[in-house]
Write a protein that holds these residues in place. Structure first.
Motif: not given
Length: 116
Positions: A10-30
């Motif tokens: 499941l973690m491997a399947t969700l990796c793209p969503r986790i990567d998206e979360l990390v990117l969104l988190r960075a965009d929001l912080a900036e």
């Protein structure tokens, strides 16, 4: 309850969503930093803050729907309920981990993490 194999899959399947979360988190912080400093942001304005927050919450809801416990978002920390040697544990994944390689007893939390 997840077996270790199920949690890893499941973690491997969700990796793209986790990567998206990390990117969104960075965009929001900036974006928040730019707005707090009174400057223009390439990420937009207040409406985009709300949009980024909604997208982040959507991913977090998706993780919760899979019965994954979200323990943190900066860094991302996920727990998957499971069992090891007849004892309830949480298979633990921390942002930066390649795969799930840690677990901890329910009552011990992150500080009780052990290698599998």
């Amino acid at each position: 309850m997840f077996t270790l194999a199920q949690a890893r899959h499941l973690m491997a399947t969700l990796c793209p969503r986790i990567d998206e979360l990390v990117l969104l988190r960075a965009d929001l912080a900036e974006l928040r930093a730019d707005l707090a400093g009174g400057s223009q942001s390439p990420h937009g304005g207040l409406a985009e803050v709300k949009g980024l927050e909604a997208r982040i919450y959507g991913i977090l809801d998706e993780l919760n729907e899979h019965d994954i416990q979200v323990k943190g978002v900066a860094p991302v920390l996920l727990d998957f309920p499971g069992e090891l040697d007849g004892r309830p544990v949480l298979w633990c994944w921390l942002e930066g981990d390649g795969e799930i390689r840690w677990y901890h007893r329910l009552e011990c939390g992150f500080s009780g993490r052990r290698r599998i």
